[in-house]
Enzyme design. Sequence first.
Site, PDB file in Angstrom:
ATOM      1  CG  ASP A   5      10.546  38.451  16.408  1.00 53.29           C
ATOM      2  OD1 ASP A   5      11.060  39.577  16.433  1.00 53.29           O
ATOM      3  OD2 ASP A   5      10.438  37.773  15.368  1.00 53.29           O
ATOM      4  CD  GLN A  29      11.330  38.972   9.162  1.00 52.42           C
ATOM      5  OE1 GLN A  29      11.187  40.132   9.498  1.00 52.42           O
ATOM      6  NE2 GLN A  29      11.583  38.032  10.040  1.00 52.42           N
ATOM      7  CG  ASP A  59       0.397  37.828  14.411  1.00 51.06           C
ATOM      8  OD1 ASP A  59       1.019  38.488  13.579  1.00 51.06           O
ATOM      9  OD2 ASP A  59      -0.707  38.182  14.891  1.00 51.06           O
ATOM     10  CB  ALA A  60       2.754  41.127  17.932  1.00 50.68           C
ATOM     11  CG  ASP A 114      12.305  46.735  18.234  1.00 55.45           C
ATOM     12  OD1 ASP A 114      12.548  47.470  17.252  1.00 55.45           O
ATOM     13  OD2 ASP A 114      13.167  46.034  18.784  1.00 55.45           O
ATOM     14  CD  GLU A 146      18.551  44.477  17.265  1.00 55.07           C
ATOM     15  OE1 GLU A 146      19.723  44.703  17.549  1.00 55.07           O
ATOM     16  OE2 GLU A 146      17.927  45.107  16.388  1.00 55.07           O
TER      17      GLU A 146
END
Length: 342
Positions: A143, A68, A174-175, A192, A123
């Site tokens: 995350d 990202q 990776d979730a 989230d 975050e």
Amino acid sequence: MGSLSISNGENNGCLENSIYSNGLIGKVQSEGDQLQRKSCWYEEEIEDNLRWSFALNRILHTGVTQYQDIQLLDTKPFGKALVIDGKLQSAEIDEFIYHECLVHPPLLHHPNPKSIFIMGGGEGSTAREILRHKTVDKVVMCDIDKEVVDFCKSYLVVNKEAFGDPRLELIINDARAELQSRVEKYDVIIGDLADPLEGGPCYKLYTKSFYENVVKPKLTNNGVFVTQAGPAGIFSHTEVFSSIYNTLKHVFKYVIAYSAHVPSYADTWGWVMGSDSELMLKAEEFDLRMKQRMNGENRFLDGTTFLSASTLCKAVRKSLDNETHVYTEGCARFIHGHGKLN
């Protein structure tokens, strides 16, 4: 995608860094430079013919990770704001609305939530809100992007205590893979995640197969799942909100969609909660559980507010009732924009 730009083409010391985003070049002020009033702006393209912009004090940090693009902006109207892949994720002045709505309804609907799994949440604000619950023994935050997590730990002081809480286990993975590899089950699982963005890393975690084959088997008997579900305004809710709602209805016996206006998002935002145990507390019971279980006062959410949030307007209710799309990898819906991986 978000863009940073200078109004009136003025050269006012904002030339040291540049960001290229969605065909626009924005010139960014470094911290030591003086900024003329309302000359440096952040702009986000919400739709093809609609953009949202606000004035900046300065750019605190920019970076590019494997997954990202990230920016931390010091904005005039919203304070510090985290931007990922050109989409504003969280702003200092109103992030409490989003995070209270995401976290507290599923935890309060569960009779005794002790173990929580967060998909995403880099975050730290979701973990912060969960850790206000006295019943919680363990929070796993998973995350995929270590650089985003490290970035937030360094810059978002409001979540410093949460990151240091011994009940928090931070995993970079990776979730899907992390959930599948774990033996234990969780009382609440929270999505989230970044929005389902074409070319982004997260859209596969909004699919029926993921909810059915990965998430649901990892919930305890009274387990509750909740996910952020994108824009939920009267015109924007058909992007992904209605589809996520309909998809979860194919997986869980009880499903509740709810929404709230988040000023920095320039729209109403949506969440969807699902369980095989009955949901929908009365406002009085919601408030009682908050008083008994939680430390501190919410700024936004209480029982009456949740009742209002889950009472959607006529047009949105009708759309959700008539929605037939089921979210799959081969038939996905996306919000406007493009991710870094595209």
